[in-house]
Design an enzyme around this catalytic site. Sequence first.
Site, short mmCIF file in Angstrom:
data_model
loop_
_atom_site.label_atom_id
_atom_site.label_comp_id
_atom_site.label_asym_id
_atom_site.label_seq_id
_atom_site.Cartn_x
_atom_site.Cartn_y
_atom_site.Cartn_z
N GLU A 90 12.81 72.07 37.95
CA GLU A 90 13.28 71.21 36.85
C GLU A 90 12.45 71.40 35.59
O GLU A 90 11.22 71.42 35.65
CB GLU A 90 13.20 69.74 37.27
CG GLU A 90 14.19 69.36 38.36
CD GLU A 90 15.61 69.28 37.86
OE1 GLU A 90 15.84 68.82 36.73
OE2 GLU A 90 16.51 69.69 38.62
N ASP A 124 8.62 79.63 29.04
CA ASP A 124 9.80 78.94 28.55
C ASP A 124 10.02 79.44 27.14
O ASP A 124 9.06 79.72 26.41
CB ASP A 124 9.65 77.42 28.60
CG ASP A 124 11.00 76.72 28.48
OD1 ASP A 124 12.01 77.27 28.98
OD2 ASP A 124 11.06 75.63 27.89
N THR A 125 11.26 79.58 26.80
CA THR A 125 11.63 80.13 25.50
C THR A 125 12.67 79.24 24.87
O THR A 125 13.55 78.72 25.55
CB THR A 125 12.19 81.56 25.67
OG1 THR A 125 11.17 82.40 26.20
CG2 THR A 125 12.67 82.13 24.34
#
Length: 192
Positions: free
Chosen positions: A39, A68-69
């Site tokens: 998540e 994360d991008t």
Amino acid sequence: MKLVFATHNPNKFREIKSILPKHIKLLSLDDIGCEEDIEETAATIEGNAKLKADYVKENYGYDCFADDTGLEVEALNGAPGVYSARYAGEPKSDEANLNKLLKEMENISNRKARFKTVISLRLGKNHYSFPGICEGEILTGKRGEKGFGYDPVFQPEKHKKSFAEMNLEEKSEISHRARAFKKLIDFLKDQE
């Protein structure tokens, strides 16, 4: 050195494996038997990367890095940002996200945007963070067949091609992810 890259995305895994030093054995979530989708509930790109790296370390025991991008579009006040993967809602779809972005950018002259990647690394009990940014602009339509995500509509600064028109080597020279991973790799070299 053995490290887990906390991803199920084969495109991302392949892209990163191609730029890592050969002495680092890279494992994916699939390789360690982690089938769940971790998540991403943090409010920031940095927070999501840390959540994923911590999850793997705490539940599987492996040293791990996660990224994360987000695509941050100036005229949309930084949107889609942390919501880039699910910009058009569930289930997540690159095509739906692209179409929504292009629709929202109709008749907007300020096309400035940037891709931001943050890599979170867990080595033992220590945590490290490595950001990478690629400035560019949103095109008025899709161009190219390579890459993934928003690549067909993002043209990096000082370049004439979209990310989706570049081969992996070209993209790896300038991408946000490559810049963040270069910082990670430089750090890992000092850990040997």
